[in-house]
Design a protein around this motif. Structure first.
Motif, mmCIF file in Angstrom:
data_model
loop_
_atom_site.group_PDB
_atom_site.id
_atom_site.type_symbol
_atom_site.label_atom_id
_atom_site.label_comp_id
_atom_site.label_asym_id
_atom_site.label_seq_id
_atom_site.Cartn_x
_atom_site.Cartn_y
_atom_site.Cartn_z
ATOM 1 N N UNK A 193 72.115 21.168 46.528
ATOM 2 C CA UNK A 193 71.227 20.650 48.009
ATOM 3 C C UNK A 193 69.939 21.858 47.015
ATOM 4 N N UNK A 194 69.506 21.981 46.444
ATOM 5 C CA UNK A 194 68.484 23.222 46.195
ATOM 6 C C UNK A 194 67.679 23.777 47.623
ATOM 7 N N UNK A 195 67.797 22.971 48.571
ATOM 8 C CA UNK A 195 66.575 23.349 49.188
ATOM 9 C C UNK A 195 67.407 24.316 50.313
ATOM 10 N N UNK A 196 68.849 23.956 50.293
ATOM 11 C CA UNK A 196 68.871 25.600 50.709
ATOM 12 C C UNK A 196 68.905 26.834 50.155
ATOM 13 N N UNK A 197 68.333 26.898 48.706
ATOM 14 C CA UNK A 197 68.477 28.243 47.642
ATOM 15 C C UNK A 197 66.604 28.787 48.860
ATOM 16 N N UNK A 221 67.185 35.394 50.732
ATOM 17 C CA UNK A 221 67.676 34.707 49.991
ATOM 18 C C UNK A 221 67.950 35.387 48.656
ATOM 19 N N UNK A 222 66.973 33.946 47.347
ATOM 20 C CA UNK A 222 66.954 34.520 46.610
ATOM 21 C C UNK A 222 65.847 35.298 45.946
ATOM 22 N N UNK A 223 65.079 34.956 46.203
ATOM 23 C CA UNK A 223 63.913 35.641 46.147
ATOM 24 C C UNK A 223 63.256 36.727 44.229
ATOM 25 N N UNK A 224 64.234 37.959 44.958
ATOM 26 C CA UNK A 224 64.159 38.511 44.135
ATOM 27 C C UNK A 224 64.337 38.065 42.359
ATOM 28 N N UNK A 225 65.782 37.039 42.703
ATOM 29 C CA UNK A 225 65.843 36.378 41.423
ATOM 30 C C UNK A 225 64.882 35.407 40.952
ATOM 31 N N UNK A 226 63.961 35.207 41.411
ATOM 32 C CA UNK A 226 63.924 33.767 40.906
ATOM 33 C C UNK A 226 61.625 33.843 41.043
ATOM 34 N N UNK A 227 61.697 35.137 41.811
ATOM 35 C CA UNK A 227 59.804 35.210 41.558
ATOM 36 C C UNK A 227 59.404 35.972 40.558
ATOM 37 N N UNK A 228 58.069 35.763 40.116
ATOM 38 C CA UNK A 228 58.059 36.645 39.052
ATOM 39 C C UNK A 228 57.368 37.512 39.324
ATOM 40 N N UNK A 279 58.741 40.617 41.905
ATOM 41 C CA UNK A 279 59.717 41.153 43.212
ATOM 42 C C UNK A 279 58.566 41.830 44.166
ATOM 43 N N UNK A 280 57.956 41.101 44.823
ATOM 44 C CA UNK A 280 57.348 41.991 45.351
ATOM 45 C C UNK A 280 56.694 40.864 46.848
ATOM 46 N N UNK A 281 56.573 41.310 47.741
ATOM 47 C CA UNK A 281 56.653 40.303 49.397
ATOM 48 C C UNK A 281 55.286 39.592 49.517
ATOM 49 N N UNK A 282 55.082 38.365 49.528
ATOM 50 C CA UNK A 282 53.703 37.720 49.779
ATOM 51 C C UNK A 282 53.307 37.220 48.088
ATOM 52 N N UNK A 283 54.536 37.254 47.150
ATOM 53 C CA UNK A 283 53.473 36.704 45.834
ATOM 54 C C UNK A 283 54.190 35.142 46.418
ATOM 55 N N UNK A 284 54.809 35.229 46.627
ATOM 56 C CA UNK A 284 55.502 33.768 46.843
ATOM 57 C C UNK A 284 56.459 33.019 45.502
ATOM 58 N N UNK A 285 57.852 32.062 45.866
ATOM 59 C CA UNK A 285 58.075 31.025 44.892
ATOM 60 C C UNK A 285 57.722 29.639 45.926
ATOM 61 N N UNK A 286 57.874 28.841 44.698
ATOM 62 C CA UNK A 286 58.084 27.120 45.230
ATOM 63 C C UNK A 286 59.167 26.534 44.964
ATOM 64 N N UNK A 287 58.854 25.024 44.694
ATOM 65 C CA UNK A 287 60.136 23.858 44.390
ATOM 66 C C UNK A 287 60.438 24.327 42.950
ATOM 67 N N UNK A 288 60.063 24.917 42.059
ATOM 68 C CA UNK A 288 60.988 24.973 41.048
ATOM 69 C C UNK A 288 61.936 26.041 40.656
ATOM 70 N N UNK A 289 61.594 26.765 41.430
ATOM 71 C CA UNK A 289 62.407 28.102 41.939
ATOM 72 C C UNK A 289 63.730 28.410 42.469
ATOM 73 N N UNK A 290 63.157 26.907 43.765
ATOM 74 C CA UNK A 290 64.442 26.624 43.914
ATOM 75 C C UNK A 290 65.785 26.214 42.819
ATOM 76 N N UNK A 291 65.757 25.147 41.930
ATOM 77 C CA UNK A 291 66.161 24.909 41.202
ATOM 78 C C UNK A 291 66.284 26.141 40.086
ATOM 79 N N UNK A 292 65.656 26.755 39.535
ATOM 80 C CA UNK A 292 66.529 28.378 39.534
ATOM 81 C C UNK A 292 67.679 28.562 40.230
ATOM 82 N N UNK A 293 67.069 28.931 41.647
ATOM 83 C CA UNK A 293 68.459 29.762 42.403
ATOM 84 C C UNK A 293 69.748 28.580 42.282
ATOM 85 N N UNK A 294 69.128 27.756 42.304
ATOM 86 C CA UNK A 294 70.731 26.664 42.256
ATOM 87 C C UNK A 294 71.248 27.061 41.257
ATOM 88 N N UNK A 295 70.561 26.894 39.641
ATOM 89 C CA UNK A 295 70.953 27.274 38.344
ATOM 90 C C UNK A 295 72.029 28.377 38.495
#
Length: 386
Positions: A136-140, A313-320, A322-338
């Motif tokens: 359930x990747x969306x919770x990431x 959440x998992x922002x720091x572990x998946x964002x390219x 590690x700073x606010x506003x850079x953002x994450x996307x759908x693919x990063x949710x799968x990274x966090x899930x894994x």
């Protein structure tokens, strides 16, 4: 030198399987996985050329079409499964019997009965120490995780009611070919089980366990489609669904989902209303959420937009970055899930979205089907929840 090597097998090389591969390729971004080396060992698919393509693009050592061959490899520690719903029981039964850790796509089988069967196999004492998880990747997504934290910390008080929706237009065009997703016997259901299951998980993630389905309605608007050979096939599941729910302590809510919603290609939205405020997250505004607190100067009140960052959440572990506003996307949710899955393997813990929790979600879908058929409210059978 790595302190631990985890070798991964992938069963199913379609879009979802490739999202899993993307997750494994980038999993080492997480600080808790420092020292863990992920090796992509073997990918299989019933269409071998697709497995070969994925192997070459993502870096798997081996490709093929035999699930049994992959599972027989003692060097493979964990397996991801991304297959049509009607194949889950057969393949996951084999994966569980192999003793390997497993992460599978949702939903868990075709219905609550199949999901419970798989959850029971996963809970077998012989599998003690192995991880079973459902994606359930969306919770990431950091924004949804931040909304959940705000609710859990009491920022808006006890939840009174909520509304959730998941709209997509991937099947809005009648010319979209017939596939297994449009057949009830191979999918278990239509829009509600396919995309609505993610919205149900978001409700349970934020509000709490769904306790009752008070009503449900399903509709099929495009009643037939042509398959790849040009043969006209009947569509036997729902294009859209509306479900009235009770969740958490006693919060009333509604879930609407559609796969024929033109202009909304992939939109999951959850709004919760509490005794002291409200909060909203939508995948159409992926890198933010809004929160309104019913206090302060009424001249300047209103929903406040919060941009996600390393505190969420998992922002720091998946964002390219590690700073606010850079953002994450759908693919990063799968990274966090894994990352969560691998972290459980390393730490000897279980995922909150394990097979038992996924079986509980399937029982909600069963209750919705029963409510739609009978016109009566249906309590959801109690069981494990995330």
């Amino acid at each position: 030198m790595p302190t631990k090597i985890l070798r991964i097998g992938l069963i199913g090389a379609g879009m979802a399987g490739q999202a899993h591969a993307f997750g494994y390729r980038n999993a080492s971004m997480a600080d808790p996985l420092r020292g863990v080396q992920v090796e992509l060992a073997h990918v299989v698919d019933a269409f071998a050329p697709l497995a070969q393509d994925v192997a070459e693009r993502y870096g798997f050592e081996k490709w093929g079409s035999s699930v049994d061959e992959l599972l027989a490899d003692p060097s493979i520690d964990a397996v991801s499964v991304a297959l049509p719903n009607n194949q889950h029981v057969d393949v996951l039964t084999k994966v569980l019997a192999s003793g390997k850790h497993v992460l599978t796509e949702k939903p868990l089988g075709l219905d609550g009965s199949q999901a419970s069967q798989l959850a029971a196999l996963a809970a077998d004492p012989a599998r003690k120490g192995t991880v079973d998880a459902v994606g359930f990747s969306y919770r990431r997504i950091p924004g949804l995780a931040a909304l959940r934290d705000a609710v859990a910390e009491g920022a808006i008080g006890e939840i009174l009611h909520f509304e959730a929706s998941y709209y997509s237009d991937h099947a809005a065009d009648p010319a979209v070919p017939f596939t297994w997703r449009f057949e009830a016997s191979t999918s278990g259901g239509g829009a509600l089980i396919d995309i609505g299951a993610h919205a149900l998980d978001a409700i349970e993630f934020v509000v709490g366990p769904v306790r009752e389905v008070q009503g449900a309605n399903f509709a099929t608007y495009i009643t037939e489609r042509k398959d790849a050979t040009g043969t006209v096939r009947p569509v036997t599941n729902d294009d859209a669904a509306a479900v009235l729910l009770v969740a958490g302590r006693n919060a009333m809510g509604v879930l609407q989902t559609s796969r024929v919603a033109y202009g909304r290609p992939n939109a999951l939205t959850l709004t919760v209303f509490g005794v002291r405020g409200s909060a909203t997250f939508s995948t159409e505004d992926f890198n933010q959420f809004t929160i309104h607190l019913a206090e302060g100067d009424p001249r300047f009140d209103g929903p406040r937009r919060v941009i996600t960052g390393p505190l969420h959440g998992a922002y720091s572990d998946v964002s390219s970055f590690r700073s606010r506003g850079v953002g994450t996307g759908y693919g990063e949710a799968f990274i966090a899930q894994v990352q969560a899955f691998l972290g459980c393997i390393v730490n000897g813990t279980q995922m909150e979205t394990n097979f038992a929790a996924a079986a509980a979600t399937m029982r909600i879908l069963d209750a919705a089907n029963e409510a739609a058929a009978t016109g009566r409210a249906v309590p959801v059978e109690t069981g494990a929840h995330a």
